[in-house]
Design a protein around this motif. Structure first.
Motif, mmCIF file in Angstrom:
data_model
loop_
_atom_site.group_PDB
_atom_site.id
_atom_site.type_symbol
_atom_site.label_atom_id
_atom_site.label_comp_id
_atom_site.label_asym_id
_atom_site.label_seq_id
_atom_site.Cartn_x
_atom_site.Cartn_y
_atom_site.Cartn_z
ATOM 1 N N VAL A 369 0.848 -1.193 0.000
ATOM 2 C CA VAL A 369 0.000 0.000 0.000
ATOM 3 C C VAL A 369 0.883 1.242 0.000
ATOM 4 C CG1 VAL A 369 -1.713 1.308 1.307
ATOM 5 C CG2 VAL A 369 -1.876 -1.190 1.173
ATOM 6 N N PRO A 370 0.630 2.188 -0.899
ATOM 7 C CA PRO A 370 1.457 3.406 -0.953
ATOM 8 C C PRO A 370 1.442 4.167 0.378
ATOM 9 C CG PRO A 370 0.013 3.259 -2.872
ATOM 10 C CD PRO A 370 -0.427 2.188 -1.932
ATOM 11 N N GLN A 371 2.573 4.716 0.722
ATOM 12 C CA GLN A 371 2.703 5.519 1.948
ATOM 13 C C GLN A 371 3.203 6.927 1.593
ATOM 14 O OE1 GLN A 371 1.835 4.371 4.958
ATOM 15 N NE2 GLN A 371 1.408 2.271 4.267
ATOM 16 N N PRO A 372 2.380 7.918 1.489
ATOM 17 C CA PRO A 372 0.927 7.867 1.707
ATOM 18 C C PRO A 372 0.182 7.531 0.416
ATOM 19 C CG PRO A 372 1.596 10.114 1.357
ATOM 20 C CD PRO A 372 2.862 9.296 1.290
ATOM 21 N N ILE A 373 -1.130 7.313 0.567
ATOM 22 C CA ILE A 373 -1.991 7.131 -0.598
ATOM 23 C C ILE A 373 -2.121 8.480 -1.308
ATOM 24 C CG2 ILE A 373 -4.358 6.605 -1.320
ATOM 25 C CD1 ILE A 373 -4.502 4.643 1.050
ATOM 26 N N ARG A 374 -1.928 8.475 -2.651
ATOM 27 C CA ARG A 374 -1.885 9.744 -3.395
ATOM 28 C C ARG A 374 -3.154 9.997 -4.220
ATOM 29 N NH1 ARG A 374 3.202 7.695 -3.167
ATOM 30 N NH2 ARG A 374 4.858 9.134 -2.446
ATOM 31 N N GLU A 375 -3.703 8.971 -4.826
ATOM 32 C CA GLU A 375 -4.856 9.174 -5.707
ATOM 33 C C GLU A 375 -6.174 8.728 -5.074
ATOM 34 O OE1 GLU A 375 -4.165 7.387 -9.532
ATOM 35 O OE2 GLU A 375 -2.019 7.865 -9.475
ATOM 36 N N THR A 401 -15.181 8.199 -6.424
ATOM 37 C CA THR A 401 -13.791 8.261 -5.953
ATOM 38 C C THR A 401 -13.769 8.715 -4.504
ATOM 39 O OG1 THR A 401 -12.941 8.774 -8.154
ATOM 40 C CG2 THR A 401 -11.535 9.323 -6.282
ATOM 41 N N LEU A 402 -13.001 7.991 -3.675
ATOM 42 C CA LEU A 402 -12.729 8.411 -2.301
ATOM 43 C C LEU A 402 -11.327 9.009 -2.312
ATOM 44 C CD1 LEU A 402 -13.291 8.579 0.730
ATOM 45 C CD2 LEU A 402 -12.459 6.220 0.942
ATOM 46 N N ARG A 403 -11.245 10.299 -2.173
ATOM 47 C CA ARG A 403 -9.975 11.008 -2.336
ATOM 48 C C ARG A 403 -9.113 10.897 -1.079
ATOM 49 N NH1 ARG A 403 -13.846 15.913 -3.936
ATOM 50 N NH2 ARG A 403 -14.432 15.251 -6.056
ATOM 51 N N PRO A 404 -7.807 11.050 -1.218
ATOM 52 C CA PRO A 404 -6.932 11.031 -0.040
ATOM 53 C C PRO A 404 -7.310 12.140 0.936
ATOM 54 C CG PRO A 404 -5.646 10.825 -2.046
ATOM 55 C CD PRO A 404 -7.043 11.170 -2.476
ATOM 56 N N GLY A 405 -7.429 11.791 2.204
ATOM 57 C CA GLY A 405 -7.749 12.781 3.231
ATOM 58 C C GLY A 405 -9.194 13.205 3.274
ATOM 59 N N GLU A 406 -10.036 12.610 2.443
ATOM 60 C CA GLU A 406 -11.432 13.024 2.380
ATOM 61 C C GLU A 406 -12.276 12.292 3.414
ATOM 62 O OE1 GLU A 406 -14.889 13.617 -1.003
ATOM 63 O OE2 GLU A 406 -13.565 11.874 -1.184
ATOM 64 N N LYS A 407 -13.266 13.009 3.972
ATOM 65 C CA LYS A 407 -14.255 12.425 4.866
ATOM 66 C C LYS A 407 -15.530 12.211 4.060
ATOM 67 C CE LYS A 407 -12.429 14.651 9.037
ATOM 68 N NZ LYS A 407 -11.262 15.245 8.343
ATOM 69 N N LEU A 408 -15.891 10.953 3.877
ATOM 70 C CA LEU A 408 -17.054 10.592 3.073
ATOM 71 C C LEU A 408 -18.098 9.939 3.972
ATOM 72 C CD1 LEU A 408 -18.256 10.248 0.128
ATOM 73 C CD2 LEU A 408 -17.307 7.932 0.213
ATOM 74 N N ALA A 409 -19.331 10.437 3.911
ATOM 75 C CA ALA A 409 -20.434 9.844 4.676
ATOM 76 C C ALA A 409 -21.327 9.050 3.732
ATOM 77 C CB ALA A 409 -21.238 10.932 5.378
ATOM 78 N N ASP A 439 -4.861 3.969 -5.949
ATOM 79 C CA ASP A 439 -3.784 4.656 -6.670
ATOM 80 C C ASP A 439 -3.567 4.045 -8.055
ATOM 81 O OD1 ASP A 439 -3.491 6.353 -4.578
ATOM 82 O OD2 ASP A 439 -1.385 5.922 -4.181
ATOM 83 N N GLY A 440 -4.687 3.783 -8.739
ATOM 84 C CA GLY A 440 -4.647 3.321 -10.118
ATOM 85 C C GLY A 440 -4.423 1.837 -10.311
ATOM 86 N N LEU A 566 -8.440 12.472 14.712
ATOM 87 C CA LEU A 566 -8.060 11.109 14.323
ATOM 88 C C LEU A 566 -7.913 10.979 12.814
ATOM 89 C CD1 LEU A 566 -7.773 8.006 14.771
ATOM 90 C CD2 LEU A 566 -10.267 7.874 14.721
ATOM 91 N N THR A 567 -8.786 11.611 12.063
ATOM 92 C CA THR A 567 -8.809 11.427 10.614
ATOM 93 C C THR A 567 -8.042 12.508 9.855
ATOM 94 O OG1 THR A 567 -10.908 12.626 10.514
ATOM 95 C CG2 THR A 567 -11.021 10.228 10.710
ATOM 96 N N GLU A 568 -7.368 13.376 10.567
ATOM 97 C CA GLU A 568 -6.617 14.432 9.885
ATOM 98 C C GLU A 568 -5.534 13.820 8.987
ATOM 99 O OE1 GLU A 568 -4.055 18.478 10.909
ATOM 100 O OE2 GLU A 568 -4.973 17.294 12.516
ATOM 101 N N GLY A 569 -5.569 14.157 7.709
ATOM 102 C CA GLY A 569 -4.604 13.628 6.759
ATOM 103 C C GLY A 569 -4.913 12.213 6.305
ATOM 104 N N LYS A 570 -6.047 11.663 6.730
ATOM 105 C CA LYS A 570 -6.432 10.293 6.356
ATOM 106 C C LYS A 570 -7.793 10.326 5.686
ATOM 107 C CE LYS A 570 -4.044 8.360 10.393
ATOM 108 N NZ LYS A 570 -4.162 7.525 11.606
#
Length: 624
Positions: A369-375, A401-409, A439-440, A566-570
């Protein structure tokens, strides 16, 4: 405490009869080599000690009988000599017989000890293997009733199959004893052996027949026996007691148990009565054959054709050979039955997961898994059907698409596909159609263990482990279970610290009332402990399925204020029916019937006036 899945029809099921031919029974013996490999791997030393002890003990009966013959013949000879005979040889023979008796007793106890030790070790190792194999299997397999039947039969074999070891070794021991004893009978008259074999065959055939019937009944009633276990649990368990009492369910549960258990008892009783009746008749035939040969031996002795010692040896050898032949044949029937049951264990171990890391050398090593996830994660026309409901799509044509760092409900009514979607994200399921990219790259190209290490999920039906409070938090990252500062920090961030502060033993307090001095928590308190698991896990994707359902409004507000940290940057995915929670997300995905119908921010979806706006306004009116 895990609850078994069970069928709950209104009437006891009537399983179809399953018959087993001789070919089936002999075919079951092919399981023995694999079984003995498992036993050998458990403890080579105990295995060899057991085999050697039984081998030596097998020769003792013939040796003891022969020494007894020599003693009697020597007594007769000394009596004929008159006064003051030399008894040295006689007492040497008596000493030898005593030594054989002591040796037989010692070896019997040694074999029993080794059987017990080896059986305990094998049961432990097999239970470990069963749990290890369960960990490798797919979630969807655990949701299948047929799989649960196999799992239940396999569980029953972890402690019961060690008797097979004693049976096989016992068979070999009996055969060796028969060879020694039969050699003595053949010297006097070979037809005695033939008579013995004919005498025991009827009882063997009957026992074999009833063993087949017993196995078929036990196997065909596996689902019903699981339901009986389930009813026992539901009728007398701490976490079901409230509803059983308030809804007056005890009578219903007891009647259901009584009806099902009585049906099984009646079938088993009929089989047991038939077995006892036929067994008595056919065993009597064997006894008649034995006494016919016994009369012939006595006649030879009376006629002076054999000595008194020979009479004793032949009578004893004939009696022991008859008993050993009956034991060999009857144990062979039991042996094949045990081998048939053993097949259940190997059938379970033969089940293979469909979801695993790519293992094709031509493709190369699994991706990390990429560190960090980019796409981020991309769903491309994803569809999923449950194996036990192939006529219905749980999810269909899902693309987002669930973007990096995004909060999706995720929003939708029950059954809309929300939990299925997050299980696909964590690769607990694989899509039935379409694909999910990270990431593709297809999610199936990644190392499965590494992927799941980077995904933290707290489901609505989280497990309330009957363990300490600290361990209940540490399961979020069990390798860090000795990291007390991290456990306490996770508890503080999820508000579980205030719950644990009230416990008599703090983080060492046993939770749940299943064990001594255990303390039960309220639903909201348990939920705070479960939420702490998310803080324990250093994952790039956090998924919370109804994370605050049992919390009051104030606690929910505080939890989500801290959840932002907790989810900052994730990336994070939240499933909730509370719009006060949902509106905090960056985007909201609305599902209906497994299909995406709306996607946007809270403000955008309200402005559209669609399904989300309707649901939001319905809930808002409830607070007015």
């Amino acid at each position: 405490m895990a609850k078994s899945k069970a069928s709950h029809s209104s009437n006891p099921a009537q399983p179809a009869a399953e018959t087993l031919s001789w070919r089936d029974r002999f075919s079951a013996l092919k399981n023995l080599p694999a079984f003995f490999r498992l036993v050998w791997q458990t403890s080579p030393g105990l295995f060899l000690g057991n085999a050697f002890g039984r081998l030596v003990r097998a020769a003792i009966p013939a040796a003891a009988l022969y020494v007894g013959k020599l003693i009697i013949d020597e007594v007769v000879r000394l009596m004929a000599q008159g006064a003051n005979p030399d008894t040295t040889y006689l007492w040497q023979l008596v000493g030898a017989e005593f030594g054989l008796a002591v040796l037989a007793t010692a070896l019997g106890r040694l074999v029993s000890l080794l059987d017990s030790l080896l059986g305990d070790l094998f049961a432990n190792q097999t239970s470990i293997r069963l749990m290890e194999h369960a960990a490798s299997l797919d979630l969807e397999q655990f949701e299948d009733a047929a799989f649960y039947d196999k799992l239940e039969r396999a569980r029953r074999q972890t402690t019961g199959r060690t008797v097979l070891l004693s049976q096989v070794f016992g068979q070999v021991q009996e055969i060796i004893s028969v060879v020694f004893l039969a050699a003595g009978l053949v010297v006097y008259n070979p037809w005695l052996i033939g008579l013995l074999v004919l005498a025991v065959l009827p009882a063997f055939a009957a026992d074999n027949y009833f063993n087949q019937r017993s196995y078929s009944l036990s196997r065909n009633w596996t689902p019903e026996r699981r339901e009986l276990d389930y009813l026992r649990y539901v009728g007398a368990a701490d976490d079901t007691a409230k509803e059983v009492k308030i809804f007056g369910l005890s009578g219903f549960l007891i009647d259901r148990f009584r009806t099902l258990s009585w049906t099984y008892y009646v079938k088993n009783r009929a089989l047991a009565i038939s077995r006892a009746g036929w067994g008595t008749v056919l065993t009597a035939l064997g006894t008649a054959g034995y006494y016919a040969a016994y009369v012939w031996i006595i006649g030879r002795a009376v006629a002076g054709q054999i000595s008194l010692g020979d009479l004793t040896f032949l009578a004893g050898a004939f009696r022991q050979v008859r008993g050993s032949l009956e034991s060999i044949l009857l144990q062979f029937s039991g042996l094949t039955q045990e081998a048939l049951y053993l097949q259940d264990l190997f059938d379970y171990f033969a089940i293979q997961p469909k979801i695993h890391s790519p293992n094709d050398p031509a493709v190369g090593e699994p991706l990390r898994v990429p560190q960090p996830i980019r796409e981020g994660f991309v769903f491309e026309n994803v569809g999923f059907q449950y194996a036990n409901a192939p006529e219905r799509w749980a999810i269909r044509n899902l693309s987002f698409t669930l973007r990096p760092g995004e909060k999706l409900a995720l929003v939708g009514e029950n059954g809309a596909g929300k939990t299925t979607l997050v299980k696909l994200l964590a690769r607990l399921y694989d899509p039935s159609e379409g694909r999910i990219l990270l990431d593709g790259r297809d999610l199936r190209e990644y190392d499965l263990a590494d992927l799941r290490r980077n995904v933290g999920v707290i489901f609505q039906d989280y497990v309330r482990f009957k363990m300490s409070a600290g361990v209940n938090i540490a399961v979020g990252d069990i390798d860090e279970r000795t990291n007390q500062p991290r456990i306490e920090s996770s508890a503080q961030r999820s508000l579980a610290d205030s719950v644990i502060a009230k416990l008599p033993a703090g983080y060492d307090q046993q939770l749940g009332r299943s064990f001594n001095k255990g303390v039960e928590l309220s639903g909201g308190e348990w939920q705070k402990v479960a939420l702490a698991r998310a803080y324990m896990r250093d994952a790039q994707l956090i998924i919370l399925d109804e994370p605050t359902a049992a919390l009051d409004a104030r606690a929910e507000y505080e939890v989500f204020q801290r959840f932002a940290g907790l989810t900052e940057g994730k990336s994070s995915v939240i499933i909730s029916h509370r719009f006060s929670t949902v509106r905090m997300a960056d985007r909201i995905l609305v599902l209906e019937g497994g299909r995406l119908i709306e996607l946007g921010s809270h403000a955008e979806l309200l402005a559209q006036g669609g399904r989300y706006a309707e649901l939001f306004q319905l809930q808002a009116r409830g607070y007015q």
